[in-house]
Design a protein around this motif. Sequence first.
Motif, short mmCIF file in Angstrom:
data_model
loop_
_atom_site.label_atom_id
_atom_site.label_comp_id
_atom_site.label_asym_id
_atom_site.label_seq_id
_atom_site.Cartn_x
_atom_site.Cartn_y
_atom_site.Cartn_z
N PHE A 244 25.46 -55.44 -34.95
CA PHE A 244 25.61 -54.54 -36.10
C PHE A 244 25.38 -53.08 -35.71
O PHE A 244 26.22 -52.21 -35.97
CB PHE A 244 24.64 -54.92 -37.22
CG PHE A 244 24.53 -53.85 -38.27
CD1 PHE A 244 25.57 -53.62 -39.15
CD2 PHE A 244 23.39 -53.05 -38.36
CE1 PHE A 244 25.49 -52.61 -40.11
CE2 PHE A 244 23.30 -52.06 -39.32
CZ PHE A 244 24.35 -51.83 -40.20
N ALA A 248 28.40 -50.63 -35.86
CA ALA A 248 28.29 -49.71 -36.99
C ALA A 248 28.08 -48.28 -36.50
O ALA A 248 28.59 -47.33 -37.11
CB ALA A 248 27.14 -50.14 -37.90
N PHE A 269 31.33 -50.36 -42.66
CA PHE A 269 30.17 -51.20 -42.94
C PHE A 269 29.46 -50.71 -44.19
O PHE A 269 29.37 -49.50 -44.42
CB PHE A 269 29.19 -51.20 -41.76
CG PHE A 269 29.74 -51.87 -40.52
CD1 PHE A 269 29.51 -53.22 -40.29
CD2 PHE A 269 30.49 -51.16 -39.60
CE1 PHE A 269 30.02 -53.84 -39.16
CE2 PHE A 269 31.01 -51.76 -38.48
CZ PHE A 269 30.77 -53.11 -38.26
N PRO A 272 25.85 -54.95 -44.67
CA PRO A 272 26.33 -56.34 -44.66
C PRO A 272 25.24 -57.39 -44.71
O PRO A 272 25.45 -58.47 -45.27
CB PRO A 272 27.11 -56.43 -43.35
CG PRO A 272 26.54 -55.34 -42.49
CD PRO A 272 26.19 -54.23 -43.43
N ARG A 284 31.66 -56.45 -46.77
CA ARG A 284 30.76 -55.41 -46.31
C ARG A 284 30.76 -55.24 -44.78
O ARG A 284 30.29 -54.23 -44.28
CB ARG A 284 29.31 -55.73 -46.74
CG ARG A 284 29.07 -55.70 -48.24
CD ARG A 284 27.78 -56.40 -48.60
NE ARG A 284 27.39 -56.22 -49.99
CZ ARG A 284 26.48 -55.35 -50.43
NH1 ARG A 284 25.87 -54.57 -49.56
NH2 ARG A 284 26.18 -55.26 -51.69
N TRP A 285 31.28 -56.22 -44.04
CA TRP A 285 31.26 -56.20 -42.57
C TRP A 285 32.66 -55.91 -42.04
O TRP A 285 33.61 -56.60 -42.39
CB TRP A 285 30.75 -57.54 -42.04
CG TRP A 285 30.79 -57.66 -40.54
CD1 TRP A 285 31.85 -58.02 -39.77
CD2 TRP A 285 29.72 -57.40 -39.62
NE1 TRP A 285 31.52 -58.02 -38.44
CE2 TRP A 285 30.20 -57.64 -38.32
CE3 TRP A 285 28.39 -57.01 -39.79
CZ2 TRP A 285 29.41 -57.48 -37.19
CZ3 TRP A 285 27.60 -56.85 -38.66
CH2 TRP A 285 28.11 -57.09 -37.38
N HIS A 286 32.77 -54.92 -41.17
CA HIS A 286 34.08 -54.58 -40.59
C HIS A 286 35.14 -54.56 -41.69
O HIS A 286 36.15 -55.26 -41.62
CB HIS A 286 34.44 -55.57 -39.49
CG HIS A 286 35.36 -54.99 -38.44
ND1 HIS A 286 36.18 -53.92 -38.70
CD2 HIS A 286 35.61 -55.36 -37.16
CE1 HIS A 286 36.88 -53.63 -37.61
NE2 HIS A 286 36.54 -54.48 -36.67
#
Length: 401
Positions: A244, A248, A269, A272, A284-286
């Motif tokens: 992360f 991020a 991001f 997440p 929320r991720w990538h």
Amino acid sequence: MIDQIPSLIPYANPIYFAYVLIALIPLIAYMLWKEKRLPWYQSIVTLVFLYISFGGSSWKQGVALILYVVWQTVLVALYQKYRQKHNQSGVFYASIILAILPLFLTKLFPVFDFHISFIGFLGISYLTFKSVQVIIEFRDGVLKTYKIWDYIRFLLFFPTISSGPIDRFRRFQKELHNAPLRSDYADLLKLGVHRIFIGFLYKFIIGYYLGTLALPHLEKAALDGGLLSWQMLLYMYGYSLFLFFDFAGYSLFAVGVSNLMGYKTPMNFNKPFASWNIKEFWNRWHISLSTWFRDYVYMRLMFLLVKKKLFKSRVVASNIGYFGLFLLMGFWHGFTWFYILYGVFHATAICVNDWWLRLKKKHKNWPSNKWTHALAVVVTFHVVCASFLIFSGILDKLFFN
């Protein structure tokens, strides 16, 4: 001789940021003064940074990048011209296959220990996503015309070229021809600087500590302890956090530099690990990647399955769609068993999540409060970390090395 000239991977070295700042000062000053862009200067800066990243010792990647851009530019131009008069599905699918072909070969050849220098380069995946997006939007009629140089600028936008975020062509094109007002740009500058400094914290401090100092020791201990050991658990947490903060941090750099140039590149991001289910995690991720796969793969696959009535149950069709989507994402990461298992794991997790949500609708009297929400966050965090343990490849080392 050219092989001895070092190249700089974007955002991997603090020196890169010094070059960025020096190069962007005239652009920033002009936009604050005139509220206009300097297209010719931005093109020069782009060429300079492409040379910094893909020249010198990386010159073979530079050649691959040039050949790739020519390939995609010709392909998109031919399809756009064809689409103005015709709408045959065969030509559309052939164009998509040809757009994906260079990326497919870069993923396939290493499986057979076969390498061709003039195909792969850093960032080929993200440029491919951009190219496929434009072809699909021409097919859908969302895009009817475009300027080739705008498309090339879109592909070669240097802040995001190596690892995204994956922007949308229409959004980028609009900003390309419309500079922000002075007051808006001043706010964007502050935001960009803030994001870059947070990126330094994430990537060069927390990410460095986790990835360079902690993870090698955690991995060794995990391999010695075995799959069910507490050492493996520590490695799982450490690797997940490293993944992360490293990624991020990079994304914050890319968005921050884009902001300095007056572009509102989308964020990648959004907290997440605070997600309360696996679907929310992928929101929320990538974010740019997950929304790209959702819009251009999953939704179209679902439309096809429903239209052809291949399954009587929409739930079954949805589950098949999830497995198709995440298997594709697994193969995109590499033709390796643990990447494929990673995709299967997430598809299974989302199917289970959907089943649970349907069950909750039938039992409206089940508790739903801050404690159940907190429990859901904890469970989701551990499911995600377990998937990253698979993704890390340590199981391959544990069982097959």
